[in-house]
Design a protein around this motif. Sequence first.
Motif, PDB file in Angstrom:
ATOM      1  N   ALA A   1       0.974  -1.257   0.264  1.00 31.88           N
ATOM      2  CA  ALA A   1      -0.011  -0.202  -0.016  1.00 31.88           C
ATOM      3  C   ALA A   1       0.781   1.297   0.035  1.00 31.88           C
ATOM      4  CB  ALA A   1      -0.868   0.160   1.291  1.00 31.88           C
ATOM      5  N   GLN A   2       0.302   2.128  -0.418  1.00 40.01           N
ATOM      6  CA  GLN A   2       0.828   3.478  -0.277  1.00 40.01           C
ATOM      7  C   GLN A   2       0.701   4.183   0.879  1.00 40.01           C
ATOM      8  OE1 GLN A   2      -0.770   7.047  -2.590  1.00 40.01           O
ATOM      9  NE2 GLN A   2       1.147   7.262  -3.697  1.00 40.01           N
ATOM     10  N   ILE A   3       1.346   4.789   1.596  1.00 41.45           N
ATOM     11  CA  ILE A   3       1.346   5.270   3.071  1.00 41.45           C
ATOM     12  C   ILE A   3       1.372   6.729   2.932  1.00 41.45           C
ATOM     13  CG2 ILE A   3       2.417   5.217   5.307  1.00 41.45           C
ATOM     14  CD1 ILE A   3       1.216   2.533   4.299  1.00 41.45           C
ATOM     15  N   ILE A   4       0.435   7.303   3.534  1.00 38.49           N
ATOM     16  CA  ILE A   4       0.074   9.031   3.285  1.00 38.49           C
ATOM     17  C   ILE A   4       0.352   9.629   4.713  1.00 38.49           C
ATOM     18  CG2 ILE A   4      -1.268  10.956   2.802  1.00 38.49           C
ATOM     19  CD1 ILE A   4      -2.133   8.902   0.452  1.00 38.49           C
ATOM     20  N   VAL A   5       1.355  10.262   4.780  1.00 36.52           N
ATOM     21  CA  VAL A   5       1.377  10.802   6.478  1.00 36.52           C
ATOM     22  C   VAL A   5       1.225  12.321   6.213  1.00 36.52           C
ATOM     23  CG1 VAL A   5       3.080  11.181   8.121  1.00 36.52           C
ATOM     24  CG2 VAL A   5       3.109   8.978   6.854  1.00 36.52           C
ATOM     25  N   GLN A   6       0.233  12.726   7.239  1.00 32.94           N
ATOM     26  CA  GLN A   6      -0.281  14.274   7.216  1.00 32.94           C
ATOM     27  C   GLN A   6      -0.468  14.771   5.779  1.00 32.94           C
ATOM     28  OE1 GLN A   6       2.531  15.448  10.087  1.00 32.94           O
ATOM     29  NE2 GLN A   6       1.336  15.015  11.709  1.00 32.94           N
ATOM     30  N   GLY A   7      -1.008  13.959   5.019  1.00 30.81           N
ATOM     31  CA  GLY A   7      -1.683  14.372   3.640  1.00 30.81           C
ATOM     32  C   GLY A   7      -0.596  14.060   2.574  1.00 30.81           C
ATOM     33  N   ARG A   8       0.793  13.610   2.834  1.00 23.17           N
ATOM     34  CA  ARG A   8       1.821  13.492   1.748  1.00 23.17           C
ATOM     35  C   ARG A   8       2.055  12.056   1.593  1.00 23.17           C
ATOM     36  NH1 ARG A   8       0.967  18.027  -0.850  1.00 23.17           N
ATOM     37  NH2 ARG A   8       0.770  19.831   0.628  1.00 23.17           N
ATOM     38  N   ALA A   9       2.312  11.496   0.533  1.00 31.63           N
ATOM     39  CA  ALA A   9       2.394  10.403   0.000  1.00 31.63           C
ATOM     40  C   ALA A   9       4.011  10.119   0.640  1.00 31.63           C
ATOM     41  CB  ALA A   9       2.032   9.765  -1.408  1.00 31.63           C
ATOM     42  N   ILE A  10       4.484   9.223   1.301  1.00 29.54           N
ATOM     43  CA  ILE A  10       5.940   9.024   1.639  1.00 29.54           C
ATOM     44  C   ILE A  10       6.690   7.946   1.132  1.00 29.54           C
ATOM     45  CG2 ILE A  10       5.580  10.260   3.859  1.00 29.54           C
ATOM     46  CD1 ILE A  10       5.720   7.644   5.165  1.00 29.54           C
ATOM     47  N   THR A  11       5.744   6.947   0.852  1.00 32.33           N
ATOM     48  CA  THR A  11       6.582   5.606   0.313  1.00 32.33           C
ATOM     49  C   THR A  11       5.203   4.559   0.178  1.00 32.33           C
ATOM     50  OG1 THR A  11       8.325   4.086   0.314  1.00 32.33           O
ATOM     51  CG2 THR A  11       7.104   4.479   2.450  1.00 32.33           C
ATOM     52  N   ASP A  12       5.737   3.401  -0.539  1.00 33.02           N
ATOM     53  CA  ASP A  12       4.879   2.166  -0.477  1.00 33.02           C
ATOM     54  C   ASP A  12       5.540   1.156   0.397  1.00 33.02           C
ATOM     55  OD1 ASP A  12       3.664   3.429  -2.758  1.00 33.02           O
ATOM     56  OD2 ASP A  12       3.226   1.756  -3.907  1.00 33.02           O
ATOM     57  N   MET A  13       4.698   0.391   1.108  1.00 29.02           N
ATOM     58  CA  MET A  13       5.162  -0.490   1.822  1.00 29.02           C
ATOM     59  C   MET A  13       4.387  -1.948   1.857  1.00 29.02           C
ATOM     60  SD  MET A  13       5.752   1.561   5.770  1.00 29.02           S
ATOM     61  CE  MET A  13       6.770   3.167   5.656  1.00 29.02           C
ATOM     62  N   ASP A  14       4.938  -2.831   2.347  1.00 30.54           N
ATOM     63  CA  ASP A  14       4.147  -4.066   2.466  1.00 30.54           C
ATOM     64  C   ASP A  14       3.878  -4.215   3.900  1.00 30.54           C
ATOM     65  OD1 ASP A  14       6.338  -5.253   3.925  1.00 30.54           O
ATOM     66  OD2 ASP A  14       7.252  -6.313   2.346  1.00 30.54           O
ATOM     67  N   ALA A  15       2.839  -5.329   4.204  1.00 29.19           N
ATOM     68  CA  ALA A  15       2.074  -5.012   5.337  1.00 29.19           C
ATOM     69  C   ALA A  15       3.068  -5.375   6.456  1.00 29.19           C
ATOM     70  CB  ALA A  15       1.262  -6.211   5.270  1.00 29.19           C
ATOM     71  N   ALA A  16       4.120  -6.392   6.420  1.00 29.11           N
ATOM     72  CA  ALA A  16       5.206  -6.331   7.532  1.00 29.11           C
ATOM     73  C   ALA A  16       5.836  -5.270   7.878  1.00 29.11           C
ATOM     74  CB  ALA A  16       5.978  -7.740   7.390  1.00 29.11           C
ATOM     75  N   VAL A  17       6.305  -4.611   6.671  1.00 26.82           N
ATOM     76  CA  VAL A  17       7.277  -3.259   7.022  1.00 26.82           C
ATOM     77  C   VAL A  17       6.327  -2.029   7.618  1.00 26.82           C
ATOM     78  CG1 VAL A  17       8.431  -1.480   5.763  1.00 26.82           C
ATOM     79  CG2 VAL A  17       8.726  -3.679   5.019  1.00 26.82           C
ATOM     80  N   TYR A  18       5.159  -1.930   7.332  1.00 29.50           N
ATOM     81  CA  TYR A  18       4.271  -1.167   7.947  1.00 29.50           C
ATOM     82  C   TYR A  18       3.977  -1.311   9.327  1.00 29.50           C
ATOM     83  CZ  TYR A  18       0.764   2.258   9.279  1.00 29.50           C
ATOM     84  OH  TYR A  18      -0.294   3.140   9.677  1.00 29.50           O
ATOM     85  N   HIS A  19       3.983  -2.635   9.621  1.00 30.30           N
ATOM     86  CA  HIS A  19       3.636  -3.007  11.134  1.00 30.30           C
ATOM     87  C   HIS A  19       4.940  -2.525  11.928  1.00 30.30           C
ATOM     88  CE1 HIS A  19       2.265  -5.265  14.400  1.00 30.30           C
ATOM     89  NE2 HIS A  19       3.360  -5.779  14.588  1.00 30.30           N
ATOM     90  N   ASP A  20       6.063  -2.540  11.495  1.00 33.33           N
ATOM     91  CA  ASP A  20       7.275  -2.198  12.025  1.00 33.33           C
ATOM     92  C   ASP A  20       7.222  -0.613  12.108  1.00 33.33           C
ATOM     93  OD1 ASP A  20       8.190  -4.617  12.586  1.00 33.33           O
ATOM     94  OD2 ASP A  20       9.481  -4.787  10.877  1.00 33.33           O
TER      95      ASP A  20
END
Length: 480
Positions: free
Chosen positions: A82-101
């Motif tokens: 998934a694409q991760i959007i932090v405070q309105g801005r797309a920062i990177t794509d992560m898989d589920a395991a990386v995002y969990h960390d």
Amino acid sequence: MIQGTTSDAGKTTLVAALCRILKNRGISVVPFKPQNMALNSAVTVDGGEIGRAQALQAQAAGLQPHTDMNPILIKPTSDTRAQIIVQGRAITDMDAAVYHDYKTQAMGFVLGSYARLQHEYDVILVEGAGSPAEINLRDRDIANMGFAEAVDCPVILIADIDRGGVFAHLIGTLELLSESERKRVIGFVINRFRGDIGLLQSGLDWLEQKTGKPVLGVIPYLQGLYLDAEDALTQDAQKQDAKCRVAVLALPRISNHTDFDPLRLHPQIHFQWVGPNQTIPPCDLLIIPGSKNTRADLQFLYEQGWNVQIQKHLRYGGKLIGICGGFQMLGEVIHDPHGLESTPGSSHGLGLFALQTTLEPHKVLQQRTGFLWNKNSAVYGYEIHCGISHGAALNLPACYLQGAQGLEPEGAVSSDGLILGTYIHGLFDEPEALAEILAWVGLANAQALDINHQREISIERLAMATENALIPEFFQQFCG
């Protein structure tokens, strides 16, 4: 904080209702969702991106949507990434395991947004995500009880009785919480009740006796309520007096499908989603929607044989619209040199426009105003895309939008007048633009429909029903 026993239990609608109730009482209130996973998003007043549901709640609170209302937005691009959007801005794509960390770091952004809202508003209404009893997601949770515990926030648990098993949902959820989390739950709300509430009373009494927690209210099932959906595609019954047929391709990674609510709700339109293994039906207008993974959804379109069926649709004189990713698919080639969606490479489009698109790391996020091709029908929408399109097709624009140098051309219309492409989401929201487009499709003198007015009516109706359903003591405690 409003948490639910399941997804779609009514968290979004309860927060929206409470926002409007408190606004109507003159209380400064703001919605907040720490983490949202949705492909329906909105552009904020500060030029960022948040979940569509929080934009709806902002409207209920009488506010412009702001990125602090939804600091973490997750937009899936595949089943595991998934694409991760932090405070309105797309920062990177992560898989589920990386995002969990990553969630430990994400919590810092969540708490930062929350702190800013605390300084500006008297009341923050927080919406949880999914269920707080997802055992596999409890570690480093930022969406439900992890956030509530971090900020010492009381929790109301809502459950949908229309699904069945409402008491099992509530009791089971409580049982799976820790002792401190159970103490944090101050009461229950039961949503979407139909029938004689007297027949439910014995169950409510049992629930209160069993848990020692009050039932704060039972909200009735409200027929015909229009509120923006986070993700679910709604297939309505065929309208008997429909005079125009509209079909939209339900792509696997369809985004911002609320674009089509004005068409879906229009009394003269038979609206249909076309899903996997379905043939495109005879229709007056076919739409290729936006996509979070344009090249993958384009490949899916080819695998379904829809490319051939689109050509048939055009030969019979049907109209075709492509929006955002769908607009890119109408061109000749989509290039992804940076591998933003998956592996780097290029995909051949449908070849209906002399147009090529290159996906760039910088995402275009902006609210737009202007006019349709006739320069008379007003358009108010927004852009959310990474693609930059070039080609001769743009010489015949679909819209003229306000820019630094005045009105600037946007999108494309085919020389035969059958195909329209644009990056603008919200194309059908303004009554003038909707009427003009329906006239282009062939529905002359269409009935007027103002989706923004309908949304406002629904918010007020929901707020009134909710205020009547909740016990007075709730508001005394809640409002202080």
